[in-house]
Motif scaffolding. Sequence first.
Motif, mmCIF file in Angstrom:
data_model
loop_
_atom_site.group_PDB
_atom_site.id
_atom_site.type_symbol
_atom_site.label_atom_id
_atom_site.label_comp_id
_atom_site.label_asym_id
_atom_site.label_seq_id
_atom_site.Cartn_x
_atom_site.Cartn_y
_atom_site.Cartn_z
ATOM 1 N N LEU A 175 -46.839 20.880 -1.559
ATOM 2 C CA LEU A 175 -45.736 21.234 -0.675
ATOM 3 C C LEU A 175 -45.353 22.695 -0.851
ATOM 4 N N ARG A 176 -45.290 23.151 -2.123
ATOM 5 C CA ARG A 176 -44.966 24.555 -2.366
ATOM 6 C C ARG A 176 -45.999 25.481 -1.745
ATOM 7 N N PHE A 177 -47.266 25.110 -1.900
ATOM 8 C CA PHE A 177 -48.328 25.943 -1.347
ATOM 9 C C PHE A 177 -48.237 26.005 0.174
ATOM 10 N N SER A 178 -47.952 24.864 0.815
ATOM 11 C CA SER A 178 -47.845 24.858 2.273
ATOM 12 C C SER A 178 -46.686 25.720 2.736
ATOM 13 N N ARG A 179 -45.572 25.696 1.983
ATOM 14 C CA ARG A 179 -44.433 26.530 2.366
ATOM 15 C C ARG A 179 -44.729 28.004 2.136
ATOM 16 N N ASP A 180 -45.406 28.303 1.024
ATOM 17 C CA ASP A 180 -45.788 29.694 0.786
ATOM 18 C C ASP A 180 -46.696 30.196 1.901
ATOM 19 N N LEU A 181 -47.633 29.361 2.305
ATOM 20 C CA LEU A 181 -48.559 29.759 3.362
ATOM 21 C C LEU A 181 -47.808 29.957 4.675
ATOM 22 N N HIS A 182 -46.843 29.075 4.923
ATOM 23 C CA HIS A 182 -46.026 29.234 6.134
ATOM 24 C C HIS A 182 -45.252 30.546 6.093
ATOM 25 N N ASP A 183 -44.646 30.843 4.933
ATOM 26 C CA ASP A 183 -43.865 32.065 4.818
ATOM 27 C C ASP A 183 -44.742 33.302 4.980
ATOM 28 N N LEU A 184 -45.946 33.244 4.411
ATOM 29 C CA LEU A 184 -46.843 34.387 4.496
ATOM 30 C C LEU A 184 -47.350 34.607 5.913
ATOM 31 N N LEU A 185 -47.914 33.568 6.503
ATOM 32 C CA LEU A 185 -48.592 33.729 7.780
ATOM 33 C C LEU A 185 -47.629 33.743 8.954
ATOM 34 N N GLY A 186 -46.460 33.098 8.811
ATOM 35 C CA GLY A 186 -45.524 33.069 9.934
ATOM 36 C C GLY A 186 -45.138 34.466 10.363
ATOM 37 N N HIS A 187 -44.803 35.328 9.405
ATOM 38 C CA HIS A 187 -44.408 36.694 9.726
ATOM 39 C C HIS A 187 -45.587 37.491 10.287
ATOM 40 N N THR A 188 -46.713 37.437 9.579
ATOM 41 C CA THR A 188 -47.864 38.241 9.999
ATOM 42 C C THR A 188 -48.357 37.828 11.379
ATOM 43 N N GLY A 321 -39.741 27.321 6.330
ATOM 44 C CA GLY A 321 -39.488 28.659 5.828
ATOM 45 C C GLY A 321 -38.152 28.775 5.112
ATOM 46 N N LEU A 322 -37.057 28.392 5.793
ATOM 47 C CA LEU A 322 -35.739 28.475 5.176
ATOM 48 C C LEU A 322 -35.596 27.492 4.021
ATOM 49 N N ARG A 323 -36.225 26.320 4.153
ATOM 50 C CA ARG A 323 -36.145 25.347 3.065
ATOM 51 C C ARG A 323 -36.851 25.887 1.818
ATOM 52 N N GLY A 324 -38.026 26.468 2.004
ATOM 53 C CA GLY A 324 -38.736 27.048 0.870
ATOM 54 C C GLY A 324 -37.977 28.215 0.261
ATOM 55 N N LEU A 325 -37.342 29.049 1.119
ATOM 56 C CA LEU A 325 -36.554 30.170 0.622
ATOM 57 C C LEU A 325 -35.353 29.673 -0.179
ATOM 58 N N ALA A 326 -34.705 28.614 0.303
ATOM 59 C CA ALA A 326 -33.571 28.049 -0.429
ATOM 60 C C ALA A 326 -33.997 27.539 -1.799
ATOM 61 N N GLU A 327 -35.151 26.924 -1.880
ATOM 62 C CA GLU A 327 -35.636 26.416 -3.164
ATOM 63 C C GLU A 327 -35.908 27.563 -4.131
ATOM 64 N N ARG A 328 -36.462 28.656 -3.619
ATOM 65 C CA ARG A 328 -36.714 29.807 -4.487
ATOM 66 C C ARG A 328 -35.396 30.398 -4.998
#
Length: 351
Positions: A175-188, A321-328
Amino acid sequence: MRSEHERSGESAFYPWLLLAYPPARDLAEGLVRQAGPAAICLAAFVVLYTLSVALSFRDRHRTAAAALAALVVVTFLLLTRFAESWFHLTTLMTIACGAVVRGRAVYAVLTALTATLALLMWRAGAGGEDISMTLWGAAVGGLVVSIVMKLFSMIAELRRTREELAHAAVAEERLRFSRDLHDLLGHTLSVMVVKAEAVRRLAPRDAEAAARQAADIETAGRQALREVRATVTGYRGRGLAAELASARTALAEAGIAATVRVPESRMAPEADALMGWAVREGVTNVIRHSGARACEIRLDGAILEIHDDGRGPGGSGNGNGLRGLAERAVALGGTLETSAADGFLLRVTIP
């Protein structure tokens, strides 16, 4: 499949069958009356003891309990009908009892067995010392085995818990990896889409400008590839400065006026990475969902705010994205807040 500890534990019970050697010797030397029935009962005793122990280690408790009950009957039959001097066999009986009977019931069963044994020995004329020694061996044998079996059960439970935690950790990491990938690729990918739209608009009238935009798309794609590779090997974020530079470019390409009020500051690596993630996620949402015309990024001490004049992220407000950011943020002891009043506000606070 049973563990190595369980197999070695079970095998430790079988050498105690050497306690049946003296009765077997008595039978061979003709010292027992009604040798035939006594031999049959002794053989049944050995088989039932082995069966009780084996079944108790295979979690077949009802069958093991039936075998133990038969073992108790055969034991007292031997002591009352054929060989009153074979009282040391009761140690094997109580060992099997400790292996089969679980929980507090083992104390009641052992008490009943030793009380019956004491009565039989007294009626057979045994002395007080013999009775006390036999009862001590039988009771301690059963109690020690009961404790050992409880330890085996706890070890098995701990092993199952460890496996469940390992599976949970794998699921959490996925789950963490999928959120990281979303955060990375969503912006780019958002930047690449904006630039692709610019190429489409510019191609009919300004081929040179369209080519520059296409080159930017190529650069963004290569950067995305590098970031994905970095994610696979343990990505930690590019940091606030790098994300701010990327955010300025992306907002400008999307036609959104950007105001950046971020003083130069030195943060801990974890905090810098978190602020970078916040800028990346906030700007991505501004470009993709807000429909905003202006965006302000402001850092005041340990508080980062991204505020636009659009309609907010809409249905994606509670996305990965926001959920992963909140967890960080929570992992660093911080908080993430959002507000949809007067545009959309994303606020990240760290200690």
